[in-house]
Design a protein around this motif. Structure first.
Motif, PDB file in Angstrom:
ATOM      1  N   ASP A  20       0.840  -1.208   0.000  1.00  0.00           N
ATOM      2  CA  ASP A  20       0.000   0.000   0.000  1.00  0.00           C
ATOM      3  C   ASP A  20       0.874   1.256   0.000  1.00  0.00           C
ATOM      4  O   ASP A  20       1.938   1.284   0.614  1.00  0.00           O
ATOM      5  N   LYS A  21       0.345   2.289  -0.671  1.00  0.00           N
ATOM      6  CA  LYS A  21       1.004   3.598  -0.612  1.00  0.00           C
ATOM      7  C   LYS A  21       0.329   4.418   0.479  1.00  0.00           C
ATOM      8  O   LYS A  21      -0.829   4.164   0.839  1.00  0.00           O
ATOM      9  N   THR A  23      -1.945   6.989   2.028  1.00  0.00           N
ATOM     10  CA  THR A  23      -3.129   7.670   1.463  1.00  0.00           C
ATOM     11  C   THR A  23      -3.696   8.728   2.411  1.00  0.00           C
ATOM     12  O   THR A  23      -4.362   9.652   1.971  1.00  0.00           O
TER      13      THR A  23
END
Ligand SMILES: Cc1cn([C@H]2C[C@H](O)[C@@H](COP(=O)(O)OP(=O)(O)O[C@H]3O[C@@H](C)C(=O)[C@@H](O)[C@H]3O)O2)c(=O)[nH]c1=O
Length: 187
Positions: A20-21, A23
């Protein structure tokens, strides 16, 4: 990529996985880049055993430089999109009352630092907010909930019934790099 001889299941699955980046910030705010000139103000809902009160717009907040001159409400049915729309002479200033809506923006303004970018902001009755849509920014309002979306709009000019300040493009225009789910209706 060929798996090494003694690779574990963990190694094999992680090799195919995507991390995941970031966010949201630690304070819970979205890290997505807003279209230049867009502001979002969260609207506090006061709740007691009788019901709720939510202030929608107060010039004393300093949210927007233009005065309050006109207002109307519009609704969108579940799954429907209103858009793509663009206004040449005014900004929209939306306050969401009910439902869940994705406000999708596409910035075609040549001098804007976000020119060519798409920005998607999810608005919800569970975290009501006020958001403005700058002049010359394409926007589409997508009801992503299961009940009607109800928005109060405080546009910066009165509606000109004789010559509405509104330009439209079809939802599936190739000029805007955003696709709605197959079968999405609207306009
Ligand atoms: C916006 C507006 C529309 N109307 C009339 C014109 C038309 O016959 C009918 C529907 O108008 P529209 O098709 O423009 O309404 P709609 O497609 O619901 O558009 C509105 O919703 C969102 C998506 C926006 O972006 C707003 O700027 C506003 O244009 O209502 C008014 O009488 N006063 C108004 O202020």
């Amino acid at each position: 990529m060929k798996a090494p001889l003694h690779e574990t299941l963990l190694d094999q699955t992680l090799r195919e996985a995507v991390q995941d980046k970031a966010t949201v910030s630690a304070e819970g705010r979205s890290l997505g880049r807003l279209t230049h000139g867009v502001s979002v103000r969260f609207l506090k809902t006061h709740t007691d055993e009788r019901g709720t009160v939510t202030e929608l717009y107060d010039p004393r907040w300093g949210f927007h430089p233009e005065p309050l001159v006109f207002s109307y409400t519009f609704t969108i049915r579940p799954g429907v999109v209103k858009g793509w729309n663009l206004h040449r002479r005014h900004e929209d200033r939306y306050a969401i009352l009910q439902g869940r809506m994705a406000l999708v923006l596409f910035d075609p303004r040549p001098d804007s630092p976000t020119c060519g970018e798409v920005c998607r902001i999810v608005l919800s009755e569970h975290e009501r907010c006020l958001v403005n849509v700058p002049i010359n920014v394409w926007h589409a309002d997508h009801n992503i909930g299961s009940s009607d979306v109800v928005i109060v709009n405080f546009p910066t000019i009165q509606y000109d019934h004789a010559a509405p300040d509104k330009w439209r493009l079809p939802l599936d225009t190739p000029l805007i790099p955003y696709r709605f789910p197959e079968g999405t209706t609207g306009g």
